[in-house]
Design a protein around this motif. Structure first.
Motif, mmCIF file in Angstrom:
data_model
loop_
_atom_site.group_PDB
_atom_site.id
_atom_site.type_symbol
_atom_site.label_atom_id
_atom_site.label_comp_id
_atom_site.label_asym_id
_atom_site.label_seq_id
_atom_site.Cartn_x
_atom_site.Cartn_y
_atom_site.Cartn_z
ATOM 1 N N SER A 289 -15.834 -18.782 44.132
ATOM 2 C CA SER A 289 -15.150 -18.639 45.310
ATOM 3 C C SER A 289 -15.595 -17.637 46.117
ATOM 4 C CB SER A 289 -13.586 -18.112 44.597
ATOM 5 O OG SER A 289 -13.719 -17.180 43.902
ATOM 6 N N ILE A 290 -15.015 -17.593 47.369
ATOM 7 C CA ILE A 290 -15.240 -16.682 48.340
ATOM 8 C C ILE A 290 -14.120 -16.102 48.880
ATOM 9 C CG2 ILE A 290 -16.147 -16.251 50.748
ATOM 10 C CD1 ILE A 290 -17.906 -18.817 50.333
ATOM 11 N N GLN A 291 -13.988 -14.655 48.735
ATOM 12 C CA GLN A 291 -12.864 -13.847 48.875
ATOM 13 C C GLN A 291 -12.194 -14.117 50.538
ATOM 14 O OE1 GLN A 291 -12.040 -9.757 47.283
ATOM 15 N NE2 GLN A 291 -12.194 -9.232 49.652
ATOM 16 N N ARG A 292 -10.934 -14.281 50.808
ATOM 17 C CA ARG A 292 -10.419 -14.518 52.064
ATOM 18 C C ARG A 292 -10.311 -12.846 52.588
ATOM 19 N NH1 ARG A 292 -12.350 -18.750 51.022
ATOM 20 N NH2 ARG A 292 -11.704 -20.830 51.378
ATOM 21 N N GLY A 293 -11.029 -12.113 52.975
ATOM 22 C CA GLY A 293 -11.056 -10.878 53.535
ATOM 23 C C GLY A 293 -12.500 -10.208 53.462
ATOM 24 N N THR A 294 -12.744 -9.404 54.324
ATOM 25 C CA THR A 294 -13.797 -8.605 54.181
ATOM 26 C C THR A 294 -13.596 -7.496 53.248
ATOM 27 O OG1 THR A 294 -13.641 -7.233 55.836
ATOM 28 C CG2 THR A 294 -14.755 -8.998 56.449
ATOM 29 N N GLY A 295 -14.638 -6.791 52.994
ATOM 30 C CA GLY A 295 -14.357 -5.722 51.896
ATOM 31 C C GLY A 295 -13.678 -4.462 52.459
ATOM 32 N N SER A 296 -14.157 -4.439 53.814
ATOM 33 C CA SER A 296 -13.483 -3.325 54.583
ATOM 34 C C SER A 296 -11.959 -3.484 54.645
ATOM 35 C CB SER A 296 -14.069 -2.999 55.733
ATOM 36 O OG SER A 296 -13.937 -4.300 56.731
ATOM 37 N N VAL A 297 -11.560 -4.545 54.720
ATOM 38 C CA VAL A 297 -10.191 -4.922 54.955
ATOM 39 C C VAL A 297 -9.142 -4.224 53.771
ATOM 40 C CG1 VAL A 297 -8.391 -6.558 54.987
ATOM 41 C CG2 VAL A 297 -10.324 -6.750 56.439
ATOM 42 N N PHE A 298 -9.674 -4.343 52.527
ATOM 43 C CA PHE A 298 -8.975 -4.169 51.457
ATOM 44 C C PHE A 298 -9.276 -2.638 50.989
ATOM 45 C CE2 PHE A 298 -9.534 -8.744 51.110
ATOM 46 C CZ PHE A 298 -8.041 -8.782 51.020
ATOM 47 N N SER A 299 -10.139 -1.940 51.952
ATOM 48 C CA SER A 299 -10.462 -0.399 51.639
ATOM 49 C C SER A 299 -9.185 0.414 51.459
ATOM 50 C CB SER A 299 -11.694 -0.052 52.314
ATOM 51 O OG SER A 299 -11.466 0.185 53.765
ATOM 52 N N LEU A 300 -9.329 1.610 50.996
ATOM 53 C CA LEU A 300 -8.292 2.631 51.068
ATOM 54 C C LEU A 300 -7.732 2.738 52.656
ATOM 55 C CD1 LEU A 300 -6.487 4.461 49.682
ATOM 56 C CD2 LEU A 300 -8.026 6.024 49.616
#
Length: 348
Positions: A289-300
Motif C-alpha cells: 500500500s501507499i499512504q494517502r498523505g505525506t510524512g509531514s502532514v502527520f507530523s506533530l
C-alpha cells in the motif's frame, strides 16, 4: 668535408632509434585514459539501463507491531515469568498480580447473586399464593352471586328485607375480595420482575468481579519478543503503567519515497530488500500500500504554507512493503533497522 658529413650521418643514426621508444611511451597514458573513459561510460550506461527498472531509496526502515503491555488494575506484582529478549507465544503469562482483593470481590458477588436468586424464588411463591387467593375469592364471588340470584327469584313476601340486603352485601364483599386478590397478584408479579432484575444485576456483578480477577494475570496479546521489561516482582503498579513491550513476529518495511517517484510505484510490485544487518542478501517482498498523505502532514507540527514565505520542498510518502521470504526467520530482524528496497517498476 666528407669526414664531417659522415660524422653527422652517424650522429643521426645514433639519436633516431633512442627517440622512437620515448615517443611511444608518451602516447600510452593518453590511450589508457581513453580506455578508462570508455569503460566508465559503458559501465555507466549499463548501470543506467539496469537502474531505470527499479525505484529505490535509503530512507527506509524495518517496522513491526510493538505492543505496550500495561496493567488494567492496581495491584502488587507476584511474579514475572518472562525475561528480556525472550520469545513468547500468544496467550503466554507475562505478569501475575496479587489477586486477594479480587478474590474477595468475586465471593461477595457470588453471595449477592445467591441472595438475589433466593429472592426470586420467594417472589415466585408470592405470585403463586396471590393467584390461589384470586381463585378462592372468585369461588366465593360465584357463591355470593348464586345466593343473591336465588333471593331475587323468591317472592318478596316470603323473605325479609334484611335477608335480601345481606345477600347483596355478601355479593359486594366477594367482588371486593376478588379485586383485592387480583391487585395482590399484580403486586406480586411486579415484585418478581424487580427480583429478576436484581438477579440479572447480580449476574453482571459476578461477571465483572471475575473479569477484574482475570486482569490479575496479564497475557501476551501476540507472539513475539519481550523488550523494555521494567517490571519486577514486588512492584506496586497502577492502571495504565507500562510494564514491558512485546515486539511482534511480523515485520514489514516502511520506505519513504519522493513524491516524484510515486508515479511508477503500484501495489503488488515485486521488491528486493537489502538490510544493513544482513549484508549481501536480498529479501523478497511485495508492495502492499501507499499512504494517502505525506510524512509531514502527520507530523506533530505540520507545515503551514500560507505564510507568504513558501519554499517548495519535495515531500516523501511512506510506502508499505511486506516481506515474502521465509529466510527472514533465520536472522535477528527488528523494527528500526535500516533497509534499502528496490521496487521493480518495469517488467523484465
Amino acid at each position: 668535408m666528407d669526414g664531417v658529413s659522415e660524422q653527422a650521418a652517424a650522429a643521426r643514426e645514433t639519436v633516431t632509434p633512442a627517440d622512437a621508444p620515448q615517443r611511444g611511451r608518451s602516447r600510452r597514458p593518453f590511450l589508457i585514459l581513453v580506455l578508462v573513459l570508455l569503460v566508465l561510460v559503458g559501465a555507466g550506461g549499463i548501470y543506467w539501463l539496469h537502474a531505470r527498472n527499479f525505484a529505490t531509496t535509503n530512507d527506509a526502515q524495518v517496522d513491526g507491531p510493538i505492543h505496550r503491555i500495561a496493567a488494567r488494575i492496581a495491584g502488587q506484582v507476584e511474579a514475572v515469568p518472562v525475561h528480556q529478549n525472550e520469545h513468547v507465544e500468544k496467550g503466554q503469562v507475562l505478569v501475575v498480580l496479587d489477586s486477594g482483593t479480587e478474590r474477595v470481590a468475586v465471593d461477595r458477588a457470588l453471595a449477592t447473586r445467591a441472595q438475589a436468586e433466593a429472592d426470586v424464588g420467594i417472589r415466585r411463591a408470592d405470585v403463586a399464593q396471590a393467584a390461589a387467593n384470586v381463585e378462592v375469592a372468585q369461588a366465593n364471588l360465584l357463591k355470593a352471586r348464586q345466593d343473591a340470584a336465588r333471593y331475587r327469584r323468591v317472592d318478596p313476601q316470603a323473605i325479609t328485607r334484611t335477608n335480601l340486603d345481606a345477600a347483596n352485601a355478601a355479593l359486594q364483599a366477594a367482588q371486593a375480595k376478588v379485586d383485592a386478590a387480583q391487585q395482590q397478584v399484580t403486586g406480586a408479579k411486579a415484585g418478581l420482575v424487580a427480583a429478576q432484575a436484581a438477579l440479572r444485576a447480580a449476574d453482571v456483578g459476578v461477571e465483572n468481579a471475575r473479569l477484574q480477577m482475570g486482569y490479575t494475570i496479564i497475557r501476551a496479546p501476540a507472539a513475539g519478543f519481550i523488550a523494555e521489561r521494567t517490571v519486577r516482582t514486588g512492584n506496586v503498579v497502577s492502571p495504565g503503567n507500562g510494564l514491558m513491550a512485546l515486539v511482534g513476529d511480523r515485520y514489514w518495511v516502511t520506505a519513504n519515497y519522493k513524491e516524484t517517484e510515486l508515479g511508477r510505484i503500484r501495489p503488488g510490485q515485486h521488491v528486493r530488500v537489502y538490510l544493513d544487518a544482513v549484508p549481501g542478501i536480498g529479501f523478497h517482498a511485495v508492495v502492499t500500500s501507499i499512504q494517502r498523505g505525506t510524512g509531514s502532514v502527520f507530523s506533530l507540527l505540520p507545515a503551514e504554507n500560507a505564510t507568504g514565505n513558501y519554499v517548495k520542498i519535495v515531500q516523501r510518502v511512506p510506502v508499505r512493503i511486506r516481506f515474502d521470504d521465509r529466510r527472514l526467520a533465520h536472522y535477528a530482524i527488528a523494527p528500526g533497522m535500516s533497509a534499502e528496497p528496490y521496487i521493480r517498476v518495469r517488467a523484465k
